[in-house]
Design a protein around this motif. Structure first.
Motif, PDB file in Angstrom:
ATOM      1  N   GLY A  28       3.325  83.681  32.694  1.00 28.17           N
ATOM      2  CA  GLY A  28       1.992  84.263  32.684  1.00 28.17           C
ATOM      3  C   GLY A  28       0.957  83.498  33.486  1.00 28.17           C
ATOM      4  N   ASP A  29       1.293  82.298  33.960  1.00 28.08           N
ATOM      5  CA  ASP A  29       0.347  81.506  34.747  1.00 28.08           C
ATOM      6  C   ASP A  29       0.061  82.168  36.100  1.00 28.08           C
ATOM      7  OD1 ASP A  29      -0.063  79.506  32.954  1.00 28.08           O
ATOM      8  OD2 ASP A  29       1.107  77.979  34.008  1.00 28.08           O
ATOM      9  N   THR A  30      -1.079  81.814  36.674  1.00 24.80           N
ATOM     10  CA  THR A  30      -1.399  82.201  38.039  1.00 24.80           C
ATOM     11  C   THR A  30      -1.093  81.029  38.969  1.00 24.80           C
ATOM     12  OG1 THR A  30      -3.116  83.774  37.383  1.00 24.80           O
ATOM     13  CG2 THR A  30      -3.212  82.929  39.639  1.00 24.80           C
ATOM     14  N   VAL A  31      -0.177  81.255  39.899  1.00 29.05           N
ATOM     15  CA  VAL A  31       0.205  80.236  40.873  1.00 29.05           C
ATOM     16  C   VAL A  31      -0.822  80.267  42.003  1.00 29.05           C
ATOM     17  CG1 VAL A  31       2.001  79.457  42.463  1.00 29.05           C
ATOM     18  CG2 VAL A  31       2.634  80.557  40.290  1.00 29.05           C
ATOM     19  N   GLU A  32      -1.317  79.105  42.388  1.00 26.34           N
ATOM     20  CA  GLU A  32      -2.310  79.037  43.452  1.00 26.34           C
ATOM     21  C   GLU A  32      -1.874  78.025  44.522  1.00 26.34           C
ATOM     22  OE1 GLU A  32      -5.973  78.040  41.503  1.00 26.34           O
ATOM     23  OE2 GLU A  32      -6.388  80.128  40.980  1.00 26.34           O
ATOM     24  N   GLY A  33      -2.271  78.308  45.748  1.00 27.67           N
ATOM     25  CA  GLY A  33      -1.949  77.403  46.840  1.00 27.67           C
ATOM     26  C   GLY A  33      -2.466  77.950  48.156  1.00 27.67           C
ATOM     27  N   GLN A  34      -1.831  77.517  49.241  1.00 27.86           N
ATOM     28  CA  GLN A  34      -2.227  77.943  50.583  1.00 27.86           C
ATOM     29  C   GLN A  34      -0.991  78.201  51.429  1.00 27.86           C
ATOM     30  OE1 GLN A  34      -4.574  74.531  51.812  1.00 27.86           O
ATOM     31  NE2 GLN A  34      -6.492  75.562  51.292  1.00 27.86           N
ATOM     32  N   ILE A  35      -1.134  79.140  52.346  1.00 30.89           N
ATOM     33  CA  ILE A  35      -0.091  79.389  53.341  1.00 30.89           C
ATOM     34  C   ILE A  35      -0.589  78.812  54.660  1.00 30.89           C
ATOM     35  CG2 ILE A  35       1.224  81.128  54.590  1.00 30.89           C
ATOM     36  CD1 ILE A  35       0.812  82.995  52.195  1.00 30.89           C
ATOM     37  N   LEU A  36       0.153  77.849  55.184  1.00 30.22           N
ATOM     38  CA  LEU A  36      -0.217  77.193  56.429  1.00 30.22           C
ATOM     39  C   LEU A  36       0.659  77.713  57.568  1.00 30.22           C
ATOM     40  CD1 LEU A  36      -1.676  75.020  58.123  1.00 30.22           C
ATOM     41  CD2 LEU A  36       0.071  73.388  57.327  1.00 30.22           C
ATOM     42  N   VAL A  37       0.020  78.313  58.564  1.00 32.02           N
ATOM     43  CA  VAL A  37       0.724  78.781  59.758  1.00 32.02           C
ATOM     44  C   VAL A  37       0.328  77.874  60.924  1.00 32.02           C
ATOM     45  CG1 VAL A  37       1.087  80.687  61.368  1.00 32.02           C
ATOM     46  CG2 VAL A  37       0.742  81.161  58.928  1.00 32.02           C
ATOM     47  N   GLU A  38       1.314  77.311  61.591  1.00 27.61           N
ATOM     48  CA  GLU A  38       1.056  76.428  62.725  1.00 27.61           C
ATOM     49  C   GLU A  38       1.656  77.020  63.992  1.00 27.61           C
ATOM     50  OE1 GLU A  38       1.056  72.072  62.167  1.00 27.61           O
ATOM     51  OE2 GLU A  38       2.147  72.491  60.299  1.00 27.61           O
ATOM     52  N   GLY A  39       0.825  77.115  65.034  1.00 29.26           N
ATOM     53  CA  GLY A  39       1.298  77.645  66.303  1.00 29.26           C
ATOM     54  C   GLY A  39       2.272  76.715  66.982  1.00 29.26           C
ATOM     55  N   GLY A  40       3.104  77.295  67.832  1.00 26.75           N
ATOM     56  CA  GLY A  40       4.099  76.495  68.553  1.00 26.75           C
ATOM     57  C   GLY A  40       3.609  76.114  69.936  1.00 26.75           C
ATOM     58  N   THR A  41       4.446  76.298  70.920  1.00 29.41           N
ATOM     59  CA  THR A  41       4.099  75.878  72.289  1.00 29.41           C
ATOM     60  C   THR A  41       3.457  77.002  73.095  1.00 29.41           C
ATOM     61  OG1 THR A  41       6.353  76.451  72.997  1.00 29.41           O
ATOM     62  CG2 THR A  41       5.937  74.161  72.336  1.00 29.41           C
ATOM     63  N   VAL A  42       3.544  78.256  72.559  1.00 32.65           N
ATOM     64  CA  VAL A  42       2.931  79.397  73.241  1.00 32.65           C
ATOM     65  C   VAL A  42       2.217  80.263  72.202  1.00 32.65           C
ATOM     66  CG1 VAL A  42       4.677  79.441  75.070  1.00 32.65           C
ATOM     67  CG2 VAL A  42       5.018  80.825  73.010  1.00 32.65           C
ATOM     68  N   GLU A  43       1.315  81.115  72.674  1.00 31.99           N
ATOM     69  CA  GLU A  43       0.658  82.047  71.770  1.00 31.99           C
ATOM     70  C   GLU A  43       1.676  83.096  71.297  1.00 31.99           C
ATOM     71  OE1 GLU A  43      -3.566  83.981  72.037  1.00 31.99           O
ATOM     72  OE2 GLU A  43      -2.133  85.345  73.023  1.00 31.99           O
ATOM     73  N   GLN A  44       1.602  83.429  70.000  1.00 34.30           N
ATOM     74  CA  GLN A  44       2.518  84.421  69.451  1.00 34.30           C
ATOM     75  C   GLN A  44       1.778  85.390  68.534  1.00 34.30           C
ATOM     76  OE1 GLN A  44       5.544  81.486  67.989  1.00 34.30           O
ATOM     77  NE2 GLN A  44       6.996  82.846  69.035  1.00 34.30           N
ATOM     78  N   HIS A  45       2.326  86.589  68.436  1.00 31.72           N
ATOM     79  CA  HIS A  45       1.757  87.634  67.585  1.00 31.72           C
ATOM     80  C   HIS A  45       2.525  87.653  66.257  1.00 31.72           C
ATOM     81  CE1 HIS A  45      -0.312  91.437  66.682  1.00 31.72           C
ATOM     82  NE2 HIS A  45       0.848  91.833  66.168  1.00 31.72           N
ATOM     83  N   ILE A  46       1.797  87.575  65.142  1.00 30.00           N
ATOM     84  CA  ILE A  46       2.410  87.582  63.807  1.00 30.00           C
ATOM     85  C   ILE A  46       2.210  88.958  63.196  1.00 30.00           C
ATOM     86  CG2 ILE A  46       2.511  86.466  61.561  1.00 30.00           C
ATOM     87  CD1 ILE A  46       3.209  84.654  63.974  1.00 30.00           C
ATOM     88  N   ASN A  47       3.315  89.619  62.839  1.00 27.19           N
ATOM     89  CA  ASN A  47       3.229  90.959  62.249  1.00 27.19           C
ATOM     90  C   ASN A  47       2.757  90.907  60.801  1.00 27.19           C
ATOM     91  OD1 ASN A  47       4.158  92.342  64.539  1.00 27.19           O
ATOM     92  ND2 ASN A  47       6.298  91.925  64.003  1.00 27.19           N
TER      93      ASN A  47
END
Length: 310
Positions: A28-47
Protein backbone atom coordinates in the motif's frame (compact mmCIF):
# COMPACT_ATOMS: atom_id res chain seq x y z
CA UNK A 1 27.92 10.00 -38.96
CA UNK A 2 29.91 7.12 -37.49
CA UNK A 3 28.72 8.05 -33.97
CA UNK A 4 25.10 7.99 -35.13
CA UNK A 5 25.52 4.51 -36.58
CA UNK A 6 27.09 3.25 -33.35
CA UNK A 7 24.27 4.84 -31.30
CA UNK A 8 21.72 2.92 -33.38
CA UNK A 9 23.59 -0.24 -32.41
CA UNK A 10 23.50 0.73 -28.74
CA UNK A 11 27.06 2.04 -28.48
CA UNK A 12 27.08 5.54 -27.05
CA UNK A 13 23.28 5.76 -27.01
CA UNK A 14 21.06 7.30 -24.32
CA UNK A 15 20.62 5.49 -21.00
CA UNK A 16 17.98 5.40 -18.27
CA UNK A 17 18.32 4.90 -14.50
CA UNK A 18 15.55 4.69 -11.91
CA UNK A 19 16.61 6.33 -8.65
CA UNK A 20 14.34 5.33 -5.74
CA UNK A 21 14.25 7.05 -2.37
CA UNK A 22 14.63 3.67 -0.67
CA UNK A 23 14.56 -0.04 -1.53
CA UNK A 24 12.09 -1.35 1.09
CA UNK A 25 8.35 -0.64 1.19
CA UNK A 26 5.21 -2.05 2.78
CA UNK A 27 2.01 -3.06 0.99
CA UNK A 28 0.00 0.00 0.00
CA UNK A 29 2.98 2.37 0.19
CA UNK A 30 3.66 5.00 -2.45
CA UNK A 31 7.07 4.48 -4.06
CA UNK A 32 8.81 7.74 -4.92
CA UNK A 33 11.95 8.55 -6.87
CA UNK A 34 13.29 9.94 -10.13
CA UNK A 35 13.91 8.68 -13.64
CA UNK A 36 17.27 9.89 -14.92
CA UNK A 37 17.79 9.93 -18.70
CA UNK A 38 21.32 10.68 -19.91
CA UNK A 39 22.13 11.48 -23.52
CA UNK A 40 24.82 9.59 -25.36
CA UNK A 41 27.20 10.79 -28.06
CA UNK A 42 24.46 11.97 -30.46
CA UNK A 43 21.01 13.51 -30.17
CA UNK A 44 18.27 10.88 -30.00
CA UNK A 45 14.47 10.82 -30.05
CA UNK A 46 12.78 9.04 -27.11
CA UNK A 47 9.35 7.57 -27.85
CA UNK A 48 8.37 6.72 -24.27
CA UNK A 49 9.50 5.32 -20.92
CA UNK A 50 7.84 2.34 -19.22
CA UNK A 51 8.45 1.24 -15.62
CA UNK A 52 7.20 -2.27 -14.76
CA UNK A 53 6.87 -3.73 -11.27
CA UNK A 54 7.88 -7.34 -11.97
CA UNK A 55 7.03 -10.10 -9.49
CA UNK A 56 9.01 -13.35 -9.59
CA UNK A 57 7.75 -16.44 -7.74
CA UNK A 58 9.71 -19.66 -7.27
CA UNK A 59 7.67 -22.86 -7.16
CA UNK A 60 9.07 -26.38 -7.39
CA UNK A 61 12.49 -25.22 -8.61
CA UNK A 62 11.00 -23.04 -11.35
CA UNK A 63 10.71 -19.25 -11.42
CA UNK A 64 7.57 -17.58 -12.78
CA UNK A 65 7.66 -13.84 -13.55
CA UNK A 66 4.87 -11.41 -14.34
CA UNK A 67 4.47 -7.65 -14.61
CA UNK A 68 2.15 -6.51 -11.82
CA UNK A 69 1.55 -3.03 -13.18
CA UNK A 70 3.19 -0.54 -15.55
CA UNK A 71 3.77 3.18 -15.09
CA UNK A 72 4.19 4.77 -18.54
CA UNK A 73 5.51 8.13 -19.72
CA UNK A 74 4.18 8.50 -23.25
CA UNK A 75 5.26 12.07 -24.08
CA UNK A 76 8.07 11.85 -26.67
CA UNK A 77 11.15 14.06 -26.27
CA UNK A 78 14.66 14.54 -27.57
CA UNK A 79 17.80 14.18 -25.53
CA UNK A 80 20.95 15.97 -26.64
CA UNK A 81 24.47 14.52 -26.32
CA UNK A 82 25.48 14.24 -22.63
CA UNK A 83 22.22 15.98 -21.60
CA UNK A 84 20.57 14.90 -18.34
CA UNK A 85 16.79 14.87 -17.98
CA UNK A 86 15.08 14.09 -14.67
CA UNK A 87 11.44 12.97 -14.41
CA UNK A 88 9.57 12.50 -11.11
CA UNK A 89 8.38 8.94 -10.41
CA UNK A 90 5.57 7.72 -8.12
CA UNK A 91 3.98 4.30 -7.89
CA UNK A 92 1.39 3.04 -5.38
CA UNK A 93 1.79 -0.60 -4.37
CA UNK A 94 -1.36 -2.76 -4.25
CA UNK A 95 -2.49 -4.08 -0.85
CA UNK A 96 -2.90 -7.72 -1.86
CA UNK A 97 0.48 -8.61 -3.33
CA UNK A 98 2.57 -11.40 -1.80
CA UNK A 99 5.27 -9.91 0.41
CA UNK A 100 8.94 -10.53 -0.31
CA UNK A 101 10.49 -13.79 0.87
CA UNK A 102 12.81 -16.56 -0.27
CA UNK A 103 10.25 -17.60 -2.89
CA UNK A 104 9.00 -14.13 -3.87
CA UNK A 105 11.01 -11.16 -5.18
CA UNK A 106 10.31 -7.86 -6.92
CA UNK A 107 12.12 -5.63 -9.41
CA UNK A 108 11.29 -2.33 -11.02
CA UNK A 109 12.28 -2.69 -14.69
CA UNK A 110 12.62 0.65 -16.53
CA UNK A 111 12.67 0.63 -20.34
CA UNK A 112 13.77 3.57 -22.49
CA UNK A 113 12.14 3.30 -25.94
CA UNK A 114 14.64 4.90 -28.35
CA UNK A 115 13.42 5.73 -31.86
CA UNK A 116 15.50 4.02 -34.56
CA UNK A 117 17.82 2.48 -31.99
CA UNK A 118 18.30 -0.27 -29.41
CA UNK A 119 16.26 0.34 -26.28
CA UNK A 120 17.99 0.66 -22.93
CA UNK A 121 16.71 -0.83 -19.66
CA UNK A 122 17.45 -0.65 -15.95
CA UNK A 123 16.53 -3.13 -13.19
CA UNK A 124 16.18 -2.18 -9.51
CA UNK A 125 15.30 -4.81 -6.88
CA UNK A 126 12.96 -3.80 -4.05
CA UNK A 127 11.61 -5.58 -0.99
CA UNK A 128 7.91 -5.44 -0.16
CA UNK A 129 7.34 -5.96 3.56
CA UNK A 130 4.20 -6.89 5.52
CA UNK A 131 2.09 -3.98 6.81
CA UNK A 132 2.39 -3.14 10.50
CA UNK A 133 -0.85 -4.90 11.45
CA UNK A 134 0.44 -8.18 10.01
CA UNK A 135 3.87 -7.60 11.57
CA UNK A 136 2.14 -7.53 14.96
CA UNK A 137 0.72 -10.99 14.30
CA UNK A 138 4.19 -12.25 13.34
CA UNK A 139 5.73 -10.74 16.48
CA UNK A 140 2.97 -12.19 18.68
CA UNK A 141 3.61 -15.68 17.31
CA UNK A 142 7.32 -15.09 17.85
CA UNK A 143 6.66 -14.29 21.52
CA UNK A 144 5.00 -17.73 21.81
CA UNK A 145 8.14 -19.36 20.42
CA UNK A 146 7.04 -19.88 16.82
CA UNK A 147 9.83 -19.26 14.33
CA UNK A 148 9.23 -18.61 10.64
CA UNK A 149 10.60 -21.35 8.40
CA UNK A 150 13.17 -20.72 5.69
CA UNK A 151 10.69 -21.60 2.92
CA UNK A 152 7.85 -19.57 4.47
CA UNK A 153 5.95 -16.98 2.39
CA UNK A 154 5.58 -19.29 -0.59
CA UNK A 155 2.78 -18.80 -3.11
CA UNK A 156 0.57 -21.87 -3.62
CA UNK A 157 -1.35 -20.65 -6.66
CA UNK A 158 -4.06 -18.97 -4.59
CA UNK A 159 -2.51 -17.01 -1.71
CA UNK A 160 0.75 -16.64 0.20
CA UNK A 161 1.41 -19.04 3.08
CA UNK A 162 3.30 -18.17 6.26
CA UNK A 163 4.84 -21.26 7.89
CA UNK A 164 6.30 -21.67 11.40
CA UNK A 165 7.80 -24.32 13.65
CA UNK A 166 7.40 -24.32 17.47
CA UNK A 167 10.33 -23.88 19.85
CA UNK A 168 8.40 -23.51 23.11
CA UNK A 169 4.59 -23.48 23.28
CA UNK A 170 3.12 -26.89 22.27
CA UNK A 171 6.51 -27.97 20.94
CA UNK A 172 5.87 -31.62 21.74
CA UNK A 173 2.46 -31.67 20.08
CA UNK A 174 2.68 -29.31 17.10
CA UNK A 175 4.74 -30.16 14.04
CA UNK A 176 3.99 -26.98 12.09
CA UNK A 177 1.75 -23.91 12.17
CA UNK A 178 0.66 -22.10 9.00
CA UNK A 179 -1.68 -19.30 8.10
CA UNK A 180 -2.94 -17.31 5.16
CA UNK A 181 -4.20 -13.78 5.78
CA UNK A 182 -6.60 -11.19 4.40
CA UNK A 183 -6.37 -7.54 5.40
CA UNK A 184 -9.84 -6.17 6.15
CA UNK A 185 -11.03 -2.77 7.32
CA UNK A 186 -11.93 -4.10 10.77
CA UNK A 187 -8.94 -6.36 11.27
CA UNK A 188 -7.02 -9.31 9.82
CA UNK A 189 -8.74 -12.54 8.85
CA UNK A 190 -6.63 -15.68 9.23
CA UNK A 191 -7.08 -19.23 8.09
CA UNK A 192 -5.02 -21.00 10.76
CA UNK A 193 -3.62 -24.45 10.06
CA UNK A 194 -2.00 -26.61 12.75
CA UNK A 195 -0.26 -29.90 11.95
CA UNK A 196 -0.26 -32.16 15.03
CA UNK A 197 2.37 -34.75 15.77
CA UNK A 198 0.79 -38.20 15.92
CA UNK A 199 1.95 -41.80 16.18
CA UNK A 200 4.30 -43.28 13.61
CA UNK A 201 5.38 -39.86 12.35
CA UNK A 202 2.04 -39.07 10.71
CA UNK A 203 0.44 -35.61 10.94
CA UNK A 204 -3.13 -34.53 11.67
CA UNK A 205 -4.15 -31.25 10.03
CA UNK A 206 -6.45 -28.87 11.88
CA UNK A 207 -7.94 -25.65 10.46
CA UNK A 208 -10.03 -22.73 11.66
CA UNK A 209 -10.93 -19.27 10.39
CA UNK A 210 -10.54 -16.32 12.80
CA UNK A 211 -10.86 -12.54 12.65
CA UNK A 212 -8.35 -10.54 14.70
CA UNK A 213 -9.96 -7.14 15.22
CA UNK A 214 -7.94 -3.94 15.04
CA UNK A 215 -8.46 -3.22 18.76
CA UNK A 216 -6.80 -6.58 19.57
CA UNK A 217 -3.97 -5.96 17.07
CA UNK A 218 -3.06 -2.75 18.91
CA UNK A 219 -2.12 -4.71 22.07
CA UNK A 220 0.58 -7.25 21.19
CA UNK A 221 0.52 -8.86 24.63
CA UNK A 222 -3.23 -9.41 24.45
CA UNK A 223 -2.86 -10.59 20.84
CA UNK A 224 -0.27 -13.19 21.86
CA UNK A 225 -2.56 -14.43 24.64
CA UNK A 226 -5.49 -14.63 22.23
CA UNK A 227 -3.48 -16.61 19.67
CA UNK A 228 -2.24 -18.90 22.43
CA UNK A 229 -5.84 -19.63 23.37
CA UNK A 230 -6.95 -20.23 19.77
CA UNK A 231 -4.07 -22.59 19.04
CA UNK A 232 -4.44 -24.39 22.37
CA UNK A 233 -8.15 -24.93 21.74
CA UNK A 234 -7.37 -26.50 18.36
CA UNK A 235 -4.80 -28.86 19.84
CA UNK A 236 -7.00 -29.90 22.78
CA UNK A 237 -10.09 -30.43 20.61
CA UNK A 238 -8.76 -31.80 17.33
CA UNK A 239 -12.07 -33.41 16.34
CA UNK A 240 -13.70 -29.94 16.14
CA UNK A 241 -11.14 -28.58 13.70
CA UNK A 242 -10.38 -31.48 11.36
CA UNK A 243 -12.15 -31.89 8.04
CA UNK A 244 -12.41 -28.11 7.67
CA UNK A 245 -14.13 -26.79 4.53
CA UNK A 246 -14.02 -23.09 3.70
CA UNK A 247 -17.07 -22.13 1.68
CA UNK A 248 -18.04 -24.62 -1.05
CA UNK A 249 -14.73 -25.13 -2.82
CA UNK A 250 -12.44 -28.11 -2.57
CA UNK A 251 -9.35 -26.05 -1.71
CA UNK A 252 -9.86 -23.52 1.14
CA UNK A 253 -7.22 -21.14 -0.19
CA UNK A 254 -9.10 -20.83 -3.48
CA UNK A 255 -12.01 -19.12 -1.73
CA UNK A 256 -9.75 -17.21 0.65
CA UNK A 257 -7.98 -15.62 -2.33
CA UNK A 258 -11.26 -13.93 -3.30
CA UNK A 259 -11.02 -11.59 -0.30
CA UNK A 260 -10.03 -8.14 -1.53
CA UNK A 261 -7.12 -7.88 0.90
CA UNK A 262 -5.93 -11.50 0.77
CA UNK A 263 -2.14 -11.50 0.95
CA UNK A 264 -1.09 -12.86 -2.43
CA UNK A 265 -4.62 -12.76 -3.82
CA UNK A 266 -3.59 -10.45 -6.64
CA UNK A 267 -1.03 -12.99 -7.82
CA UNK A 268 -3.75 -15.65 -8.09
CA UNK A 269 -5.05 -13.96 -11.21
CA UNK A 270 -1.59 -13.43 -12.68
CA UNK A 271 0.46 -16.48 -11.79
CA UNK A 272 -2.10 -18.87 -10.33
CA UNK A 273 -2.64 -20.92 -13.46
CA UNK A 274 1.07 -21.27 -14.18
CA UNK A 275 1.99 -22.18 -10.61
CA UNK A 276 -0.95 -24.54 -10.18
CA UNK A 277 -0.14 -26.38 -13.41
CA UNK A 278 3.43 -26.83 -12.18
CA UNK A 279 2.25 -28.09 -8.80
CA UNK A 280 -0.27 -30.44 -10.43
CA UNK A 281 2.42 -31.73 -12.78
CA UNK A 282 4.65 -32.51 -9.79
CA UNK A 283 1.73 -34.21 -8.01
CA UNK A 284 0.95 -36.24 -11.13
CA UNK A 285 4.54 -37.43 -11.37
CA UNK A 286 4.46 -38.44 -7.70
CA UNK A 287 1.25 -40.46 -8.22
CA UNK A 288 2.74 -42.10 -11.31
CA UNK A 289 5.86 -43.07 -9.36
CA UNK A 290 3.70 -44.47 -6.56
CA UNK A 291 1.70 -46.52 -9.09
CA UNK A 292 4.91 -47.93 -10.56
CA UNK A 293 6.08 -48.83 -7.07
CA UNK A 294 2.86 -50.79 -6.43
CA UNK A 295 3.30 -52.54 -9.76
CA UNK A 296 6.82 -53.57 -8.74
CA UNK A 297 5.48 -54.92 -5.46
CA UNK A 298 2.77 -56.81 -7.36
CA UNK A 299 5.35 -58.32 -9.69
CA UNK A 300 7.44 -59.36 -6.71
CA UNK A 301 4.59 -61.18 -5.01
CA UNK A 302 3.54 -62.65 -8.35
CA UNK A 303 6.72 -64.73 -8.24
CA UNK A 304 5.36 -66.62 -5.22
CA UNK A 305 2.58 -69.21 -5.16
CA UNK A 306 0.30 -67.77 -2.48
CA UNK A 307 -2.88 -69.63 -1.57
CA UNK A 308 -2.45 -72.10 -4.43
CA UNK A 309 -3.37 -75.79 -4.55
CA UNK A 310 -1.45 -78.25 -2.38
Amino acid sequence: MFKRVLAKLGVGSATVNLLLNRDEYTLGDTVEGQILVEGGTVEQHINKIDVDLVMSVRAKERVFSHSVETASFHTPFRVAPSEKKVLPFTFTLPNNLPVSGNAVRYDFVTRLDIADGIDHSDRDPVRILPPERLNRVLRALGSLGFREKHDSRSFDGYVQEFEFFPTDFMRERIEELEFVAALEEDGIRLLLEVDLRTLFGREKELKREVLLENSLLEDESALAGHLRGLIGEMVENPERFSGFRFGHRAHPHQTFSKYGGAIGGLAAGMLGGLVLSELMEEAGEAVEELGEAFEDVGDLFGDFDIGGED
